[in-house]
Motif scaffolding. Structure first.
Motif, PDB file in Angstrom:
ATOM      1  N   SER A  53       0.899  -1.157  -0.038  1.00 39.87           N
ATOM      2  CA  SER A  53       0.102  -0.133  -0.066  1.00 39.87           C
ATOM      3  C   SER A  53       1.037   1.058  -0.065  1.00 39.87           C
ATOM      4  CB  SER A  53      -0.890  -0.060   1.260  1.00 39.87           C
ATOM      5  OG  SER A  53      -0.131  -0.042   2.358  1.00 39.87           O
ATOM      6  N   ILE A  54       0.244   2.440   0.048  1.00 39.70           N
ATOM      7  CA  ILE A  54       0.853   3.612  -0.098  1.00 39.70           C
ATOM      8  C   ILE A  54       0.997   3.968   1.439  1.00 39.70           C
ATOM      9  CG2 ILE A  54      -1.187   4.912  -0.045  1.00 39.70           C
ATOM     10  CD1 ILE A  54       0.147   6.970  -2.070  1.00 39.70           C
ATOM     11  N   VAL A  55       2.299   4.845   1.793  1.00 37.78           N
ATOM     12  CA  VAL A  55       2.621   5.494   2.876  1.00 37.78           C
ATOM     13  C   VAL A  55       2.356   6.823   2.643  1.00 37.78           C
ATOM     14  CG1 VAL A  55       4.542   5.726   4.641  1.00 37.78           C
ATOM     15  CG2 VAL A  55       3.883   3.511   3.754  1.00 37.78           C
ATOM     16  N   ARG A  56       1.733   7.575   3.323  1.00 39.25           N
ATOM     17  CA  ARG A  56       1.513   9.055   3.184  1.00 39.25           C
ATOM     18  C   ARG A  56       1.483   9.562   4.598  1.00 39.25           C
ATOM     19  NH1 ARG A  56      -3.526   8.761   0.965  1.00 39.25           N
ATOM     20  NH2 ARG A  56      -2.537   8.850  -1.097  1.00 39.25           N
ATOM     21  N   ALA A  70       5.019   7.681  -0.475  1.00 37.69           N
ATOM     22  CA  ALA A  70       5.760   6.568  -1.187  1.00 37.69           C
ATOM     23  C   ALA A  70       4.859   5.064  -1.415  1.00 37.69           C
ATOM     24  CB  ALA A  70       6.918   6.090  -0.541  1.00 37.69           C
ATOM     25  N   TRP A  71       5.088   4.525  -2.707  1.00 38.58           N
ATOM     26  CA  TRP A  71       4.400   3.398  -3.001  1.00 38.58           C
ATOM     27  C   TRP A  71       5.205   2.775  -3.986  1.00 38.58           C
ATOM     28  CZ3 TRP A  71       2.811   8.119  -4.637  1.00 38.58           C
ATOM     29  CH2 TRP A  71       3.061   8.415  -6.249  1.00 38.58           C
ATOM     30  N   PHE A  72       4.915   0.974  -4.167  1.00 40.14           N
ATOM     31  CA  PHE A  72       5.331   0.290  -5.035  1.00 40.14           C
ATOM     32  C   PHE A  72       4.399  -0.040  -5.856  1.00 40.14           C
ATOM     33  CE2 PHE A  72       6.324  -4.095  -6.126  1.00 40.14           C
ATOM     34  CZ  PHE A  72       7.386  -3.773  -7.035  1.00 40.14           C
ATOM     35  N   SER A  73       4.439   0.096  -7.310  1.00 38.26           N
ATOM     36  CA  SER A  73       3.331  -0.799  -8.129  1.00 38.26           C
ATOM     37  C   SER A  73       4.206  -1.437  -9.362  1.00 38.26           C
ATOM     38  CB  SER A  73       2.851   0.127  -8.816  1.00 38.26           C
ATOM     39  OG  SER A  73       3.562   1.242  -9.589  1.00 38.26           O
ATOM     40  N   THR A  74       3.853  -2.948  -9.532  1.00 38.50           N
ATOM     41  CA  THR A  74       4.554  -3.545 -10.447  1.00 38.50           C
ATOM     42  C   THR A  74       4.028  -3.307 -11.776  1.00 38.50           C
ATOM     43  OG1 THR A  74       2.790  -5.232 -10.164  1.00 38.50           O
ATOM     44  CG2 THR A  74       4.737  -5.595  -8.899  1.00 38.50           C
ATOM     45  N   TYR A  75       4.908  -3.699 -12.850  1.00 37.81           N
ATOM     46  CA  TYR A  75       4.347  -3.352 -14.341  1.00 37.81           C
ATOM     47  C   TYR A  75       3.578  -4.607 -14.500  1.00 37.81           C
ATOM     48  CZ  TYR A  75       8.928  -1.035 -14.263  1.00 37.81           C
ATOM     49  OH  TYR A  75       9.901   0.190 -14.008  1.00 37.81           O
ATOM     50  N   GLN A  95       8.046  -0.255 -10.019  1.00 35.21           N
ATOM     51  CA  GLN A  95       8.624   0.856  -9.704  1.00 35.21           C
ATOM     52  C   GLN A  95       8.452   1.621  -8.331  1.00 35.21           C
ATOM     53  OE1 GLN A  95       7.563   3.978 -12.467  1.00 35.21           O
ATOM     54  NE2 GLN A  95       5.534   4.002 -11.897  1.00 35.21           N
ATOM     55  N   PHE A  96       9.399   1.809  -7.599  1.00 36.55           N
ATOM     56  CA  PHE A  96       9.212   2.245  -6.247  1.00 36.55           C
ATOM     57  C   PHE A  96       9.196   4.024  -6.449  1.00 36.55           C
ATOM     58  CE2 PHE A  96      10.600   4.089  -2.135  1.00 36.55           C
ATOM     59  CZ  PHE A  96       9.755   3.427  -1.369  1.00 36.55           C
ATOM     60  N   VAL A  97       7.833   4.716  -6.134  1.00 29.07           N
ATOM     61  CA  VAL A  97       7.856   5.955  -6.402  1.00 29.07           C
ATOM     62  C   VAL A  97       7.669   6.744  -4.800  1.00 29.07           C
ATOM     63  CG1 VAL A  97       6.493   7.716  -7.075  1.00 29.07           C
ATOM     64  CG2 VAL A  97       6.417   5.465  -8.137  1.00 29.07           C
ATOM     65  N   VAL A  98       8.516   7.836  -4.844  1.00 25.44           N
ATOM     66  CA  VAL A  98       8.462   8.789  -3.760  1.00 25.44           C
ATOM     67  C   VAL A  98       7.922   9.995  -4.354  1.00 25.44           C
ATOM     68  CG1 VAL A  98       9.785  10.150  -2.053  1.00 25.44           C
ATOM     69  CG2 VAL A  98      10.283   7.766  -2.656  1.00 25.44           C
ATOM     70  N   ASN A  99       6.909  10.790  -3.569  1.00 22.86           N
ATOM     71  CA  ASN A  99       6.138  11.833  -3.885  1.00 22.86           C
ATOM     72  C   ASN A  99       6.297  12.869  -2.865  1.00 22.86           C
ATOM     73  OD1 ASN A  99       4.632  13.611  -5.649  1.00 22.86           O
ATOM     74  ND2 ASN A  99       2.942  12.885  -4.844  1.00 22.86           N
ATOM     75  N   HIS A 100       6.593  14.065  -2.842  1.00 25.59           N
ATOM     76  CA  HIS A 100       6.643  14.780  -1.631  1.00 25.59           C
ATOM     77  C   HIS A 100       6.709  16.407  -2.053  1.00 25.59           C
ATOM     78  CE1 HIS A 100      10.891  16.061  -2.769  1.00 25.59           C
ATOM     79  NE2 HIS A 100      10.879  15.057  -3.263  1.00 25.59           N
ATOM     80  N   GLY A 101       6.213  17.210  -1.154  1.00 29.13           N
ATOM     81  CA  GLY A 101       6.064  18.835  -1.408  1.00 29.13           C
ATOM     82  C   GLY A 101       5.093  19.436  -0.611  1.00 29.13           C
ATOM     83  N   THR A 121      12.962  -5.708  -2.533  1.00 34.95           N
ATOM     84  CA  THR A 121      13.596  -4.310  -2.529  1.00 34.95           C
ATOM     85  C   THR A 121      12.838  -3.126  -2.255  1.00 34.95           C
ATOM     86  OG1 THR A 121      15.226  -5.121  -4.135  1.00 34.95           O
ATOM     87  CG2 THR A 121      15.162  -2.843  -4.041  1.00 34.95           C
ATOM     88  N   ALA A 122      11.766  -3.397  -2.730  1.00 36.79           N
ATOM     89  CA  ALA A 122      10.499  -2.242  -2.588  1.00 36.79           C
ATOM     90  C   ALA A 122      10.183  -2.053  -1.176  1.00 36.79           C
ATOM     91  CB  ALA A 122       9.399  -2.232  -3.252  1.00 36.79           C
ATOM     92  N   THR A 123      10.193  -3.378  -0.500  1.00 37.05           N
ATOM     93  CA  THR A 123       9.860  -3.423   0.960  1.00 37.05           C
ATOM     94  C   THR A 123      10.976  -2.791   1.509  1.00 37.05           C
ATOM     95  OG1 THR A 123       8.383  -5.465   0.614  1.00 37.05           O
ATOM     96  CG2 THR A 123       9.146  -5.074   2.819  1.00 37.05           C
ATOM     97  N   GLY A 124      11.880  -3.263   1.445  1.00 34.37           N
ATOM     98  CA  GLY A 124      13.012  -2.338   2.224  1.00 34.37           C
ATOM     99  C   GLY A 124      13.280  -0.795   2.067  1.00 34.37           C
ATOM    100  N   LEU A 125      12.885  -0.419   0.932  1.00 30.62           N
ATOM    101  CA  LEU A 125      12.716   1.101   0.653  1.00 30.62           C
ATOM    102  C   LEU A 125      11.536   1.880   1.252  1.00 30.62           C
ATOM    103  CD1 LEU A 125      13.514   0.741  -3.378  1.00 30.62           C
ATOM    104  CD2 LEU A 125      15.052   1.729  -1.432  1.00 30.62           C
ATOM    105  N   LEU A 126      10.457   0.808   1.274  1.00 28.66           N
ATOM    106  CA  LEU A 126       9.411   1.517   2.028  1.00 28.66           C
ATOM    107  C   LEU A 126       9.711   1.577   3.539  1.00 28.66           C
ATOM    108  CD1 LEU A 126       6.551   2.544   1.111  1.00 28.66           C
ATOM    109  CD2 LEU A 126       5.715   0.247   1.599  1.00 28.66           C
ATOM    110  N   ASP A 127      10.474   0.839   4.201  1.00 28.27           N
ATOM    111  CA  ASP A 127      10.700   0.696   5.454  1.00 28.27           C
ATOM    112  C   ASP A 127      11.933   1.832   5.782  1.00 28.27           C
ATOM    113  OD1 ASP A 127       9.159  -1.486   5.969  1.00 28.27           O
ATOM    114  OD2 ASP A 127      10.840  -2.830   5.941  1.00 28.27           O
ATOM    115  N   ALA A 128      12.729   1.939   4.955  1.00 27.94           N
ATOM    116  CA  ALA A 128      13.543   3.124   5.090  1.00 27.94           C
ATOM    117  C   ALA A 128      12.900   4.443   4.792  1.00 27.94           C
ATOM    118  CB  ALA A 128      14.690   2.971   4.029  1.00 27.94           C
ATOM    119  N   PHE A 129      11.909   4.412   4.049  1.00 25.69           N
ATOM    120  CA  PHE A 129      11.353   5.757   3.748  1.00 25.69           C
ATOM    121  C   PHE A 129      10.503   5.990   4.892  1.00 25.69           C
ATOM    122  CE2 PHE A 129       7.075   7.673   2.694  1.00 25.69           C
ATOM    123  CZ  PHE A 129       7.644   8.837   2.069  1.00 25.69           C
ATOM    124  N   THR A 130       9.705   5.248   5.608  1.00 26.70           N
ATOM    125  CA  THR A 130       8.930   5.346   6.935  1.00 26.70           C
ATOM    126  C   THR A 130       9.921   5.752   7.966  1.00 26.70           C
ATOM    127  OG1 THR A 130       7.322   3.658   5.969  1.00 26.70           O
ATOM    128  CG2 THR A 130       7.180   4.231   8.164  1.00 26.70           C
TER     129      THR A 130
END
Length: 190
Positions: A2-5, A20-25, A32-38, A56-65
């Motif tokens: 899911s998305i983390v906002r 941030a979120w992850f979506s598969t092709y 792709q792992f996406v980070v959106n901010h502003g 990898t996306a799970t690790g990136l999401l944990d680091a983002f959080t």
């Protein structure tokens, strides 16, 4: 996944967001792992990591959080947000095919426009007697009203039948009309 906002308000009262979120092709394991901010209410900045697998996306999401927590960003509860109701007056009691097209088109335009500005999420829509209601949950309802008017004008959706109201999360019936002003008639969902 899911998305983390997350959100953070600075000393001046300005609200910032990170998500941030992850979506598969389609049909693949990679995505792709996406980070959106502003700043809430302004077009965001987006960074993307492509060809990422789920581990990898799970690790990136944990680091983002974790980084969000360090920087003072936190998830916002529904109760800390407000409702924005977009309403179109309809010609028939239950709505026509054209009205259902309006519903789908307006929702699609609003989802993207609000998300890229951290202004909220389209939660639901329904047809009441001679009305189409689109419910949006927003951390900044007043800014969302402005963005909604811009979005619907750019999407060339009928502005003559449009009304917008805001309400506190805990009582959606306490609606205050925000557009058009002055109100021609009391705003109601039904």
């Amino acid at each position: 996944m899911s998305i983390v906002r997350t959100y953070r308000r600075d000393e001046d009262g300005t609200l910032y967001f990170r998500e941030a979120w992850f979506s598969t092709y389609e049909g693949e394991e990679l995505g792709q792992f996406v980070v959106n901010h502003g700043t809430v209410g302004h077009m965001s900045t987006t960074e993307t990591a492509k060809d990422v697998n789920e581990a990898t996306a799970t690790g990136l999401l944990d680091a983002f959080t974790e980084q969000c927590q360090v920087d003072g960003f936190a998830t916002i509860t529904d109760a800390d947000q407000g409702w924005v109701i977009v309403q179109y007056a309809l010609k028939t009691a239950e709505g026509t095919d054209r009205d259902r097209y309006l519903e789908a088109t307006a929702k699609e335009a609003l989802v993207g426009h609000l998300a890229w500005r951290g202004l909220g999420t389209v939660e639901s829509s329904d047809f009441a007697t001679r009305k189409l209601n689109i419910r949006i949950l927003s951390p900044e309802p007043k800014k969302a009203v402005s963005a909604i008017k811009t979005c619907l004008r750019e999407a060339k959706l009928d502005f003559t039948k449009l009304s917008i109201a805001t309400a506190p999360f805990e009582d959606v019936e306490k609606l205050r009309q925000a557009y058009p002003l002055p109100a021609k008639a009391p705003f109601s969902l039904g």
